[in-house]
Design an enzyme around this catalytic site. Structure first.
Site, PDB file in Angstrom:
ATOM      1  N   GLY A 250      -3.025 -14.813   6.521  1.00  0.00           N
ATOM      2  CA  GLY A 250      -1.953 -14.583   5.558  1.00  0.00           C
ATOM      3  C   GLY A 250      -0.659 -15.231   6.021  1.00  0.00           C
TER       4      GLY A 250
ATOM      5  N   ASP B 296      -2.797  -9.153  -0.878  1.00  0.00           N
ATOM      6  CA  ASP B 296      -1.545  -8.856  -1.571  1.00  0.00           C
ATOM      7  C   ASP B 296      -1.142  -9.982  -2.534  1.00  0.00           C
ATOM      8  OD1 ASP B 296      -1.549  -6.615  -0.049  1.00  0.00           O
ATOM      9  OD2 ASP B 296       0.190  -7.113   1.170  1.00  0.00           O
TER      10      ASP B 296
ATOM     11  N   ILE C   7     -10.630  -0.866  -0.669  1.00  0.00           N
ATOM     12  CA  ILE C   7     -10.415  -1.969  -1.601  1.00  0.00           C
ATOM     13  C   ILE C   7     -10.578  -3.319  -0.922  1.00  0.00           C
ATOM     14  CG2 ILE C   7      -8.559  -3.127  -2.881  1.00  0.00           C
ATOM     15  CD1 ILE C   7      -7.776  -0.340  -3.849  1.00  0.00           C
TER      16      ILE C   7
ATOM     17  N   MET D 145      -2.628  -1.018  -2.096  1.00  0.00           N
ATOM     18  CA  MET D 145      -1.966  -1.888  -1.127  1.00  0.00           C
ATOM     19  C   MET D 145      -1.025  -2.865  -1.824  1.00  0.00           C
ATOM     20  SD  MET D 145      -4.586  -2.763   1.916  1.00  0.00           S
ATOM     21  CE  MET D 145      -4.929  -1.546   3.185  1.00  0.00           C
TER      22      MET D 145
ATOM     23  N   ARG E  95       2.380  -4.529   0.224  1.00  0.00           N
ATOM     24  CA  ARG E  95       3.565  -4.232   1.032  1.00  0.00           C
ATOM     25  C   ARG E  95       4.862  -4.618   0.324  1.00  0.00           C
ATOM     26  NH1 ARG E  95       2.295  -4.138   6.856  1.00  0.00           N
ATOM     27  NH2 ARG E  95       0.672  -5.703   6.930  1.00  0.00           N
TER      28      ARG E  95
ATOM     29  N   THR F 238      -4.860 -13.369   1.640  1.00  0.00           N
ATOM     30  CA  THR F 238      -4.133 -12.104   1.582  1.00  0.00           C
ATOM     31  C   THR F 238      -4.530 -11.377   0.319  1.00  0.00           C
ATOM     32  OG1 THR F 238      -2.024 -11.224   0.822  1.00  0.00           O
ATOM     33  CG2 THR F 238      -2.199 -13.570   0.830  1.00  0.00           C
TER      34      THR F 238
ATOM     35  N   TYR G 109      -8.336   0.990   2.519  1.00  0.00           N
ATOM     36  CA  TYR G 109      -9.330   0.059   3.069  1.00  0.00           C
ATOM     37  C   TYR G 109     -10.580  -0.057   2.195  1.00  0.00           C
ATOM     38  CZ  TYR G 109      -6.216   0.716   6.983  1.00  0.00           C
ATOM     39  OH  TYR G 109      -5.096   0.787   7.755  1.00  0.00           O
TER      40      TYR G 109
HETATM   41  N1  LIG Z   1       6.229 -14.916  12.398  1.00  0.00           N
HETATM   42  C1  LIG Z   1       5.142 -15.172  13.124  1.00  0.00           C
HETATM   43  N2  LIG Z   1       5.117 -16.193  13.989  1.00  0.00           N
HETATM   44  C2  LIG Z   1       4.026 -16.467  14.717  1.00  0.00           C
HETATM   45  N3  LIG Z   1       2.868 -15.771  14.636  1.00  0.00           N
HETATM   46  C3  LIG Z   1       2.825 -14.750  13.784  1.00  0.00           C
HETATM   47  C4  LIG Z   1       3.949 -14.395  12.974  1.00  0.00           C
HETATM   48  N4  LIG Z   1       3.609 -13.338  12.213  1.00  0.00           N
HETATM   49  C5  LIG Z   1       2.339 -13.043  12.551  1.00  0.00           C
HETATM   50  N5  LIG Z   1       1.862 -13.881  13.482  1.00  0.00           N
HETATM   51  C6  LIG Z   1       0.516 -13.838  14.063  1.00  0.00           C
HETATM   52  O1  LIG Z   1      -0.461 -14.103  13.069  1.00  0.00           O
HETATM   53  C7  LIG Z   1      -1.521 -13.161  13.142  1.00  0.00           C
HETATM   54  C8  LIG Z   1      -1.766 -12.523  11.798  1.00  0.00           C
HETATM   55  O2  LIG Z   1      -0.534 -11.998  11.285  1.00  0.00           O
HETATM   56  P1  LIG Z   1      -0.495 -10.653  10.440  1.00  0.00           P
HETATM   57  O3  LIG Z   1      -1.099  -9.551  11.233  1.00  0.00           O
HETATM   58  O4  LIG Z   1       0.897 -10.467   9.978  1.00  0.00           O
HETATM   59  O5  LIG Z   1      -1.503 -10.900   9.251  1.00  0.00           O
HETATM   60  P2  LIG Z   1      -1.457 -11.991   8.115  1.00  0.00           P
HETATM   61  O6  LIG Z   1      -2.002 -13.262   8.628  1.00  0.00           O
HETATM   62  O7  LIG Z   1      -0.093 -12.042   7.537  1.00  0.00           O
HETATM   63  O8  LIG Z   1      -2.521 -11.425   7.082  1.00  0.00           O
HETATM   64  P3  LIG Z   1      -2.335 -10.280   5.972  1.00  0.00           P
HETATM   65  O9  LIG Z   1      -0.960 -10.394   5.402  1.00  0.00           O
HETATM   66  O10 LIG Z   1      -3.387 -10.574   4.978  1.00  0.00           O
HETATM   67  O11 LIG Z   1      -2.567  -8.999   6.689  1.00  0.00           O
HETATM   68  C9  LIG Z   1      -1.177 -12.164  14.223  1.00  0.00           C
HETATM   69  O12 LIG Z   1      -1.974 -12.402  15.352  1.00  0.00           O
HETATM   70  C10 LIG Z   1       0.272 -12.420  14.518  1.00  0.00           C
HETATM   71  O13 LIG Z   1       0.613 -12.304  15.850  1.00  0.00           O
HETATM   72  O1  LIG Z   2      -3.637  -1.154   8.194  1.00  0.00           O
HETATM   73  P1  LIG Z   2      -3.458  -2.600   8.431  1.00  0.00           P
HETATM   74  O2  LIG Z   2      -4.671  -3.308   8.892  1.00  0.00           O
HETATM   75  O3  LIG Z   2      -2.279  -2.901   9.292  1.00  0.00           O
HETATM   76  O4  LIG Z   2      -3.177  -3.290   7.042  1.00  0.00           O
HETATM   77  C1  LIG Z   2      -2.373  -2.824   6.019  1.00  0.00           C
HETATM   78  C2  LIG Z   2      -1.719  -3.957   5.296  1.00  0.00           C
HETATM   79  O5  LIG Z   2      -2.523  -5.096   5.200  1.00  0.00           O
HETATM   80  C3  LIG Z   2      -2.500  -5.622   3.899  1.00  0.00           C
HETATM   81  O6  LIG Z   2      -3.742  -5.351   3.317  1.00  0.00           O
HETATM   82  C4  LIG Z   2      -2.302  -7.118   3.894  1.00  0.00           C
HETATM   83  O7  LIG Z   2      -1.137  -7.448   4.552  1.00  0.00           O
HETATM   84  C5  LIG Z   2      -1.362  -4.878   3.202  1.00  0.00           C
HETATM   85  O8  LIG Z   2      -1.553  -4.732   1.839  1.00  0.00           O
HETATM   86  C6  LIG Z   2      -1.339  -3.581   3.931  1.00  0.00           C
HETATM   87  O9  LIG Z   2      -0.067  -3.026   3.949  1.00  0.00           O
HETATM   88 MG   LIG Z   3       0.863 -10.773   6.096  1.00  0.00          MG
END
Ligand SMILES: Nc1ncnc2c1ncn2[C@@H]1O[C@H](COP(=O)(O)OP(=O)(O)OP(=O)(O)O)[C@@H](O)[C@H]1O
Ligand SMILES: O=P(O)(O)OC[C@H]1O[C@](O)(CO)[C@@H](O)[C@@H]1O
Ligand SMILES: [Mg+2]
Length: 466
Positions: free
Chosen positions: A180, A211, A369, A254, A256, A209, A367
């Site tokens: 994401g 979301d 979903i 979900m 955010r 994502t 979860y």
């Molecule tokens: N601003 C950032 N800069 C560098 N790495 C990041 C940053 N934000 C998140 N990461 C890294 O990317 C990985 C995934 O990030 P995160 O947990 O926020 O989920 P996501 O990829 O946004 O997916 P989702 O939004 O679907 O949950 C993590 O290992 C995190 O450390």
């Molecule tokens: O409980 P976790 O794994 O941190 O994830 C929750 C979040 O992950 C998402 O599914 C995707 O960022 C959000 O909708 C939700 O807030």
């Molecule tokens: Mg994210």
């Protein structure tokens, strides 16, 4: 943000000198309503007025490079070791993407070595870098039949130089990051570190994502499967609420910062009376506030169904001291308060106070979903994204995400994918549809006027008091 053609150009590792195994397939293809030929570009804008406002010649208009197989490729497939990592929250279709990447790499390009890094970027740290999964067509054959990701996922930061070391030590020259906004951020940093070391490693993103909060993509994969499942919970709550005296059904979904799941799931069933999303702050009090609207529904129809996105109404939680200010998860995402529980409490108290006897049915499916198997539509979408991601990588594109934009598959520079968040536009047509389906809104807390308050009569929605 005003985008220009140069902002949309993707990075190349270098000239493509190798013959592509798919060259014959695309040799005579021309752009049509169903195909964009190599070298052609897909417009950013899609209305006459938007194009008109730019006042530019077609070739200067902001546009994306078309995705797809090339006649010539950058990497010699015999020398490619691919890596795949899935990160962040789960999303339907992750396994479909992994399967599609592996099948395309092996069957079409004859790549012999594909490493699956386990548990997100954690798998690229020094400690875990040797614990990889050898991905072959046999390993991935049936994985799309389950939700989740066979590679695992995680949140939390890792040292970028350590991750580059891993790629070098494991001989990876093509890395696919399925993630994401956080994952795309991490991939962008990784690609920048690779560039500053002068390494020949392509980093390709497949944005993910549930979301649906990433920009420059029609809709993220898995989103349809997720909101279809969410819609089932809205139906359940609606049935429960309609069978209870003064029934209050609340479903927290979900989302955010973006209320897409709440909007689409609500529209899918047309059973929601009130939809609350983070993008449209709402008031509790006053004649058009949430409490009055809920009360009106219960008095007129006998029950009410409220769909709330988890990020909605956080200001109300903050006012009540129910938010841990500044608290974040391991990836730096803000920890939210539970708006579902607050609504349950406040609405029950209000309805009791005005002489009703509310029965509350509250579901937080969470979860249940995002862990579902991708539906057929998403499976196809994931497979096609994966095919295009492989074509992009083999053609030496890097710091590039592969997305579908206005029905065409295109390459988007990764920094753009993380440049802002995709959100429901309160002035856009999706929110208008939600207003039409629910017959109006709860008064916005920003003082804007309500346009069409009222309780619509919906077939099968329950008893409407005469
Ligand atoms: N601003 C950032 N800069 C560098 N790495 C990041 C940053 N934000 C998140 N990461 C890294 O990317 C990985 C995934 O990030 P995160 O947990 O926020 O989920 P996501 O990829 O946004 O997916 P989702 O939004 O679907 O949950 C993590 O290992 C995190 O450390
Ligand atoms: O409980 P976790 O794994 O941190 O994830 C929750 C979040 O992950 C998402 O599914 C995707 O960022 C959000 O909708 C939700 O807030
Ligand atoms: Mg994210």
């Amino acid at each position: 943000m005003t985008l220009h053609l140069d902002d949309l150009r993707v990075r190349h590792l270098g000239e493509c000198h190798h013959d592509s195994p798919l060259a014959d397939l695309v040799a005579d293809k021309k752009t049509s309503p169903h195909y964009v030929s190599e070298g052609d570009r897909v417009l950013l804008d899609d209305t006459v007025s938007m194009l008109d406002r730019r006042g530019m010649a077609p070739g200067d208009l902001p546009s994306f490079e078309a995705a797809g197989p090339r006649r010539k490729i950058y990497f010699d497939p015999a020398e490619v070791t691919a890596g795949i990592v899935t990160c962040g929250g789960l999303c339907p279709g992750l396994n479909d993407v992994i399967r599609g990447l592996v099948q395309e790499l092996t069957v079409q390009y004859d790549v012999k070595r594909i490493l699956g890094f386990r548990n997100g970027f954690r798998g690229l740290t020094a400690r875990h870098r040797h614990d990889t999964v050898d991905l072959t067509p046999d390993v991935v054959r049936d994985i799309h039949k389950s939700g989740g990701t066979i590679l695992g996922s995680s949140r939390g930061g890792q040292d970028v130089e350590e991750m580059v070391d891993t790629l070098v030590l494991r001989g990876v020259n093509v890395l696919f990051v399925v993630g994401g906004d956080g994952g795309m951020n991490a991939a962008t940093n990784l690609a920048a570190a690779i560039r500053s070391r002068g390494l020949d490693i392509a980093v390709i993103g497949v944005p993910k994502t549930i979301d649906n909060d990433l920009p420059y993509t029609d809709q993220s994969f898995g989103f349809q499967s997720a909101f279809a499942q969410a819609a089932n919970f809205i139906s359940s709550v609606s049935i429960e609420a309609s069978a209870s005296p003064d029934g209050i059904g609340i479903v927290k979904l979900m989302g955010r910062h973006s209320g897409f799941i709440a909007c689409y799931a609500s529209l899918a069933r047309n059973a929601a009376d009130v939809v609350l999303i983070p993008e449209v702050p709402f008031r509790l009090e006053g004649p058009d506030g949430l409490l009055a609207r809920v009360e009106r529904h219960v008095r007129e129809k006998g029950f009410v169904v409220i769909v709330v996105a988890e990020g909605a109404g956080q200001d109300l939680l903050a006012e009540r001291g129910l938010l841990q200010g500044g608290a974040t998860d391991a990836s730096g995402n803000a920890k939210l308060g539970d708006i579902g529980l607050l609504l349950r409490e406040i609405i029950s108290a209000h309805l009791t106070e005005v002489g009703l006897s509310p029965t509350v049915r509250y579901i937080d499916p969470s979860y249940a979903i995002r862990s579902v198997t991708a539906n057929a539509y998403d499976s196809v979408y994931c497979l096609r994204l994966a095919h295009n991601a492989v074509h992009a990588a083999m053609a030496g594109r890097t710091e590039t995400a592969v997305v579908r934009w206005r029905r065409r598959f295109v390459h988007v520079p990764m920094p753009l994918i993380i440049s802002h968040r995709n959100q429901v536009d309160p002035d856009g047509d999706l929110w208008m549809s939600v207003q039409e389906a629910t017959g109006g809104l709860v008064a916005p807390s920003d003082g804007r006027k309500l346009e069409r308050p009222g309780v619509p009569e919906r077939p099968g929605a329950g008893v409407v008091a005469g």
